[in-house]
Design a protein around this motif. Structure first.
Motif, PDB file in Angstrom:
ATOM      1  N   ALA A 149      -1.841  -6.155  -1.226  1.00 32.14           N
ATOM      2  CA  ALA A 149      -1.364  -5.281  -2.145  1.00 32.14           C
ATOM      3  C   ALA A 149      -2.871  -4.888  -3.370  1.00 32.14           C
ATOM      4  O   ALA A 149      -3.304  -3.930  -3.528  1.00 32.14           O
ATOM      5  CB  ALA A 149      -0.118  -4.525  -3.916  1.00 32.14           C
ATOM      6  N   ALA A 150      -2.978  -5.878  -3.690  1.00 27.67           N
ATOM      7  CA  ALA A 150      -4.514  -5.689  -4.882  1.00 27.67           C
ATOM      8  C   ALA A 150      -5.876  -5.087  -3.700  1.00 27.67           C
ATOM      9  O   ALA A 150      -6.868  -4.411  -3.941  1.00 27.67           O
ATOM     10  CB  ALA A 150      -4.799  -7.193  -5.791  1.00 27.67           C
ATOM     11  N   ILE A 151      -5.556  -6.163  -2.536  1.00 28.63           N
ATOM     12  CA  ILE A 151      -7.330  -5.337  -1.615  1.00 28.63           C
ATOM     13  C   ILE A 151      -6.655  -3.971  -1.247  1.00 28.63           C
ATOM     14  O   ILE A 151      -7.880  -3.090  -0.807  1.00 28.63           O
ATOM     15  CB  ILE A 151      -6.855  -6.573  -0.701  1.00 28.63           C
ATOM     16  CG1 ILE A 151      -7.266  -7.935  -0.499  1.00 28.63           C
ATOM     17  CG2 ILE A 151      -7.478  -6.029   0.936  1.00 28.63           C
ATOM     18  CD1 ILE A 151      -9.117  -7.712  -1.439  1.00 28.63           C
ATOM     19  N   HIS A 162      -5.214  -1.280  -2.755  1.00 27.92           N
ATOM     20  CA  HIS A 162      -5.799  -0.777  -3.554  1.00 27.92           C
ATOM     21  C   HIS A 162      -7.528  -0.633  -3.731  1.00 27.92           C
ATOM     22  O   HIS A 162      -7.218   0.421  -3.829  1.00 27.92           O
ATOM     23  CB  HIS A 162      -4.843  -1.572  -5.157  1.00 27.92           C
ATOM     24  CG  HIS A 162      -5.252  -0.664  -6.268  1.00 27.92           C
ATOM     25  ND1 HIS A 162      -4.853   0.637  -6.125  1.00 27.92           N
ATOM     26  CD2 HIS A 162      -5.646  -1.241  -7.298  1.00 27.92           C
ATOM     27  CE1 HIS A 162      -5.192   1.605  -6.688  1.00 27.92           C
ATOM     28  NE2 HIS A 162      -5.627   0.755  -8.310  1.00 27.92           N
ATOM     29  N   LEU A 163      -8.096  -1.571  -3.861  1.00 21.50           N
ATOM     30  CA  LEU A 163      -9.286  -1.810  -3.210  1.00 21.50           C
ATOM     31  C   LEU A 163      -9.585  -0.896  -2.600  1.00 21.50           C
ATOM     32  O   LEU A 163     -11.154  -0.514  -2.531  1.00 21.50           O
ATOM     33  CB  LEU A 163      -9.846  -2.573  -3.807  1.00 21.50           C
ATOM     34  CG  LEU A 163     -11.565  -3.144  -3.319  1.00 21.50           C
ATOM     35  CD1 LEU A 163     -11.693  -2.592  -4.840  1.00 21.50           C
ATOM     36  CD2 LEU A 163     -12.094  -4.701  -3.651  1.00 21.50           C
ATOM     37  N   GLU A 179       1.011  -9.688  -3.962  1.00 23.77           N
ATOM     38  CA  GLU A 179       0.525  -9.086  -5.291  1.00 23.77           C
ATOM     39  C   GLU A 179      -1.095  -9.070  -4.067  1.00 23.77           C
ATOM     40  O   GLU A 179      -1.714  -8.313  -4.064  1.00 23.77           O
ATOM     41  CB  GLU A 179       0.446 -10.700  -5.983  1.00 23.77           C
ATOM     42  CG  GLU A 179      -0.415  -9.738  -7.060  1.00 23.77           C
ATOM     43  CD  GLU A 179       0.420 -10.406  -8.342  1.00 23.77           C
ATOM     44  OE1 GLU A 179      -0.720  -9.561  -9.686  1.00 23.77           O
ATOM     45  OE2 GLU A 179       0.607 -11.002  -8.402  1.00 23.77           O
ATOM     46  N   PRO A 180      -1.493 -10.650  -3.704  1.00 24.32           N
ATOM     47  CA  PRO A 180      -2.652 -10.348  -2.959  1.00 24.32           C
ATOM     48  C   PRO A 180      -2.763  -8.539  -2.451  1.00 24.32           C
ATOM     49  O   PRO A 180      -4.150  -8.325  -1.864  1.00 24.32           O
ATOM     50  CB  PRO A 180      -3.077 -11.414  -2.635  1.00 24.32           C
ATOM     51  CG  PRO A 180      -1.964 -12.578  -3.496  1.00 24.32           C
ATOM     52  CD  PRO A 180      -0.819 -11.745  -3.724  1.00 24.32           C
ATOM     53  N   GLY A 224     -14.993 -10.278  -8.739  1.00 26.69           N
ATOM     54  CA  GLY A 224     -14.516  -8.785  -8.757  1.00 26.69           C
ATOM     55  C   GLY A 224     -16.217  -8.124  -7.632  1.00 26.69           C
ATOM     56  O   GLY A 224     -15.693  -7.415  -6.637  1.00 26.69           O
TER      57      GLY A 224
END
Length: 270
Positions: A6-8, A10-11, A3-4, A64
């Motif tokens: 994927a979040a990076i 995406h950003l 999950e971390p 963020g």
């Protein structure tokens, strides 16, 4: 992908899209390192403010915003062929491993003294690798002036150039205050305030180092004083408002009396 991760990713994709010359954001497309740098500094201060206020939701949001600044700079660097976000992450990971041998290798170094020594040795080696020579090399010019003053003399103190204790700094503070008094008299006869500016700077420099000798952060001390001033002046305004008045309609004596009342109430609340 976790999950971390994927979040990076995406950003990073969002940042790439914003900077895309074909269909990106017109504002983001024209920014450069110099234009974004002030926002980076501002976001760091907003993180500190969220921490001081004890607001977890705000802290999440501000962290963020700060992360986005790192992504922004990394994207601009990638566009120039310098490095990418992955290089930034790898560089800081490698640095932390080098600076913590007591955690990532050398069991014999697992004492506070050994850790501090290893940290300073690694930092000195890194400065040498960047061709930064001299005791004061590598202290960023962009730091807040009070913070930089404390760092400059802390670094000088490591080679023995320092006041022996806080009392000696207080003596120096009195000396600088007297020099300022003399200059104030001279300034009345001159339109050039260069010397006055110099003396005020000396006074602030010594104050920053008084905080350092007391193991205090000068910026944190001043932020606290700012908050205290806002709180007490707010009490003055609210009290006058309840009486149908404004600060501009009141005498200094009246406002000073209310200031002292605000101080009294704070002491009683402790």
């Amino acid at each position: 992908m976790t999950e971390p991760q994927a979040a990076i990713v995406h950003l990073l994709d969002i940042m790439a899209k914003l900077r895309d010359p074909d269909g990106g954001c017109p504002w983001d497309q024209v920014q450069d390192f110099a234009s974004i740098a002030p926002y980076t500094i501002e976001e760091a201060y907003e993180v500190e403010d969220a921490i001081a206020r004890g607001e977890p939701a705000t802290l999440l949001d501000e962290l963020g915003d700060l992360l986005f600044q790192v992504v922004y700079h990394a994207r601009m660097a990638e566009e120039r062929g310098w490095f990418a976000f992955a290089d930034v992450a790898k560089a800081i990971s490698d640095k932390m491993i080098r600076r913590h041998p007591h955690v990532f290798g050398d069991a014999a170094a697992r004492t506070a003294e050994s850790q501090t020594s290893a940290w300073e040795v690694q930092k000195a080696a890194e400065r040498a690798g960047r061709a930064e020579h001299g005791t004061l090399a590598g202290i960023p010019l962009g730091l807040p002036a009070l913070t930089r003053a404390a760092k400059l003399t802390r670094r000088a103190g490591r080679v023995g150039f320092d006041w022996p204790d806080a009392g000696a700094v207080l003596d120096k503070l009195e000396e600088e205050a007297e020099e300022l008094r003399v200059e104030l008299k001279n300034e009345q006869q001159s339109s050039d305030n260069t010397a006055l500016k110099d003396e005020v700077g000396d006074l602030l420099f010594v104050l920053a180092n008084l905080a350092r000798k007391l193991d205090l952060d000068p910026e944190d001390c001043l932020r606290g004083a700012n908050r205290k001033f806002e709180r007490r002046f707010g009490f003055i305004e609210q009290t006058l408002k309840s009486e149908g008045k404004l600060p501009g309609d009141s005498t200094l004596d009246t406002m000073e009396a209310l200031w002292q009342e605000a101080k009294r109430r704070e002491r009683m609340a402790i």
